[in-house]
Design a protein around this motif. Sequence first.
Motif, short mmCIF file in Angstrom:
data_model
loop_
_atom_site.label_atom_id
_atom_site.label_comp_id
_atom_site.label_asym_id
_atom_site.label_seq_id
_atom_site.Cartn_x
_atom_site.Cartn_y
_atom_site.Cartn_z
N ARG A 55 0.94 -1.01 0.03
CA ARG A 55 0.12 0.05 0.09
C ARG A 55 0.76 1.24 -0.16
O ARG A 55 0.37 2.33 -0.58
CB ARG A 55 -1.13 -0.14 1.22
N LEU A 56 2.18 1.29 0.51
CA LEU A 56 2.92 2.31 0.64
C LEU A 56 3.85 2.43 -0.51
O LEU A 56 4.73 3.27 -0.59
CB LEU A 56 3.84 2.25 1.76
N GLY A 57 3.60 1.45 -1.53
CA GLY A 57 4.16 1.65 -2.72
C GLY A 57 5.64 0.67 -2.92
O GLY A 57 6.31 0.85 -4.08
N LEU A 58 5.98 -0.07 -2.16
CA LEU A 58 7.00 -1.17 -2.06
C LEU A 58 6.54 -2.15 -3.06
O LEU A 58 5.45 -2.60 -2.96
CB LEU A 58 7.42 -1.68 -0.87
N ARG A 59 7.71 -2.75 -3.71
CA ARG A 59 7.37 -4.18 -4.54
C ARG A 59 7.47 -5.20 -3.38
O ARG A 59 8.82 -5.51 -2.95
CB ARG A 59 8.38 -4.32 -5.61
N VAL A 60 6.36 -5.94 -3.24
CA VAL A 60 6.39 -6.91 -1.97
C VAL A 60 6.20 -8.16 -2.70
O VAL A 60 5.12 -8.55 -3.37
CB VAL A 60 5.59 -6.42 -0.95
N ALA A 61 7.03 -9.21 -1.74
CA ALA A 61 6.85 -10.57 -2.21
C ALA A 61 6.38 -11.11 -0.64
O ALA A 61 6.80 -10.64 0.51
CB ALA A 61 7.79 -11.22 -2.70
N PHE A 62 5.60 -12.30 -1.02
CA PHE A 62 5.12 -13.06 0.67
C PHE A 62 5.43 -14.48 0.54
O PHE A 62 5.02 -15.19 -0.62
CB PHE A 62 3.65 -12.76 0.87
N ALA A 63 6.12 -15.42 1.38
CA ALA A 63 6.54 -16.55 1.35
C ALA A 63 5.89 -17.38 2.76
O ALA A 63 6.10 -16.76 3.76
CB ALA A 63 7.73 -16.78 0.97
N GLY A 64 5.10 -18.32 2.49
CA GLY A 64 4.66 -18.94 3.74
C GLY A 64 3.97 -20.11 3.31
O GLY A 64 4.22 -20.51 2.08
N ARG A 65 3.27 -20.70 4.11
CA ARG A 65 2.42 -21.95 3.99
C ARG A 65 0.87 -21.76 4.33
O ARG A 65 0.82 -21.47 5.43
CB ARG A 65 3.01 -23.07 4.61
N VAL A 66 0.16 -22.43 3.61
CA VAL A 66 -1.20 -22.19 3.97
C VAL A 66 -2.07 -23.67 3.53
O VAL A 66 -1.23 -24.42 2.98
CB VAL A 66 -2.10 -21.17 3.23
N GLY A 67 -3.08 -23.96 4.20
CA GLY A 67 -3.51 -25.36 3.80
C GLY A 67 -4.63 -24.95 2.43
O GLY A 67 -4.65 -23.93 1.89
N ARG A 68 -4.81 -26.30 2.00
CA ARG A 68 -5.40 -26.40 0.50
C ARG A 68 -6.73 -26.34 0.94
O ARG A 68 -7.58 -27.34 0.85
CB ARG A 68 -4.95 -27.61 -0.28
N ASP A 69 -7.40 -25.01 1.23
CA ASP A 69 -8.77 -24.81 1.83
C ASP A 69 -9.25 -23.57 1.25
O ASP A 69 -8.55 -22.60 0.71
CB ASP A 69 -8.82 -25.19 3.31
N HIS A 70 -10.56 -23.21 1.84
CA HIS A 70 -11.07 -22.11 1.38
C HIS A 70 -10.35 -20.80 2.10
O HIS A 70 -10.16 -19.67 1.45
CB HIS A 70 -12.50 -21.95 1.83
N ALA A 71 -9.96 -21.14 3.28
CA ALA A 71 -8.98 -20.09 4.18
C ALA A 71 -8.07 -19.94 3.44
O ALA A 71 -7.50 -18.43 3.41
CB ALA A 71 -9.02 -20.26 5.68
N GLY A 72 -7.16 -20.77 2.82
CA GLY A 72 -5.94 -20.57 2.12
C GLY A 72 -6.00 -19.69 1.03
O GLY A 72 -5.38 -18.76 0.43
N ALA A 73 -7.01 -20.06 0.17
CA ALA A 73 -7.48 -19.41 -1.02
C ALA A 73 -8.14 -17.88 -1.01
O ALA A 73 -7.53 -17.04 -1.45
CB ALA A 73 -8.65 -19.97 -1.74
N MET A 74 -8.71 -17.78 0.18
CA MET A 74 -8.86 -16.45 0.57
C MET A 74 -7.85 -15.56 1.15
O MET A 74 -7.67 -14.41 0.42
CB MET A 74 -9.92 -16.19 2.10
N VAL A 75 -6.55 -16.04 1.67
CA VAL A 75 -5.69 -15.40 2.01
C VAL A 75 -4.71 -14.85 0.77
O VAL A 75 -4.34 -13.89 0.70
CB VAL A 75 -4.75 -16.16 2.93
N ARG A 76 -4.66 -15.87 -0.26
CA ARG A 76 -3.92 -15.52 -1.47
C ARG A 76 -4.71 -14.61 -2.10
O ARG A 76 -4.01 -13.71 -2.86
CB ARG A 76 -3.81 -16.85 -2.36
N ASP A 77 -5.94 -14.61 -2.23
CA ASP A 77 -6.58 -13.74 -3.08
C ASP A 77 -6.66 -12.07 -2.67
O ASP A 77 -6.39 -11.31 -3.32
CB ASP A 77 -8.21 -14.07 -3.32
N LEU A 78 -6.53 -12.43 -1.20
CA LEU A 78 -6.43 -10.74 -0.72
C LEU A 78 -5.06 -10.31 -0.53
O LEU A 78 -5.03 -8.91 -1.04
CB LEU A 78 -7.04 -10.93 0.90
N LEU A 79 -4.14 -11.20 -0.58
CA LEU A 79 -2.57 -10.66 -1.00
C LEU A 79 -2.45 -10.29 -2.28
O LEU A 79 -1.80 -8.97 -2.55
CB LEU A 79 -1.87 -11.70 -0.30
#
Length: 310
Positions: A55-79
Motif C-alpha cells: 500500500r505504501l508503494g513497495l514491491r512486495v513478495a510474501f512466502a509461507g504456507r497455508v492449507g489447501r482450503d477455502h481459508a488459504g484461497a482467501m488469504v492468497r486472493d486478498l494478498l
Amino acid sequence: MPHDFDLLVVGDANPDVVLGPVPDPIEFGQREVLVPTGAIVLGGSGAITARGAARLGLRVAFAGRVGRDHAGAMVRDLLTSSGVACFLRLDDDANTPVTTVLTRGSDRAILTASGTLARTEAADVPAELLAASRHVHASSYFLMPRLAVPELFREARRHGATTSLDTNDDPSGRWDIGAVLAETDVVLPNAAEAIKLTGRATVREAAAALAVDGRLVAVKNGADGALSHDGTDIVECPTVTVSTVDAVGAGDSFNAGFITGLLHDMPPRQRLALAVACGALSTRAAGGTAAQPTLAEALGHLPSYRTDQS
C-alpha cells in the motif's frame, strides 16, 4: 544488480475473525452474546505487514504456507489483489491458521488455531526470492519453530539484503531469540515484547539492550507512540490522534512504515514518524488492513518527534 522486490515477508498469513467490543466477563454456558461489530479480514502479522508495505508503494513478495482450503484461497486472493506477489506452499495435511480477535477498547484477546504455522519451514521460501529482495522481514517467530529464520536471514544477507524481525508474542513464555538476533539488522517489538525479550525493567533499557552490534531497534509503545535506538541515539515520537475503531494489526502497519522509511533512506526522525503514522491510521477501520494508508496519506499525518542521547 537490480532486485525484483523491495521487500520479502516470511511468516504468517491467515483469516482474522474480529469481534467486539466484547463484554467483561465473556460468558460460557452456551450463552448468546451480541457484539456491535464483526468482520472476517486478512490477518497474520506477516500478511498485514506485506499488504501495508505494498500500500505504501513497495514491491512486495510474501512466502509461507497455508492449507489447501477455502481459508488459504482467501488469504492468497486478498494478498494478490493488494499487489503482493504470493509464494504460498499449499499443505494437504493441515488447515490454514485461523485467528479470532476479541476487542475491548484498546486491548484485545487473541485465539489462534495454528494449523500450518507449525509445519512452515525454510523450504517454503524459494531460494531465488532471498537473492531477489532488498530487505527480508520475518514475523511471528515463536509460532514457526521449523522456519529456520536465522539461516534464511544469513542467506539473505549474503546476497546484500537487510533483515528485520517482529517476534510477536511467545505462547511458551521462553522469549529466546539468541540464534536469530545475530542475523537481524532491525528489531521491531512492542513495549511488552521488548521487556520480555531482554528482562529489562523499562522500554528504554530494553531498547538499549537490543540495539547492540549496530542493530537498529524500533519499539511500539501504544498511546505513547514509539521510540527507536541505534545504540547511540534515541528518537521518540508521540502517536497520531485518530478516530480508532480497533488496534488490530497496528503494530504490523508500523512495521511496514518503518521498513518503507528504511528503504527510502529517510532520516531516523522521519522514518519513525512515518511508522507511527502508519500504525495509527490503520486503526480507523476493523481489522488490520482496511485503513492502511498510502505513502502520501501517511506523510500528510506525520507527528512531531524529539531526539536525545542514550
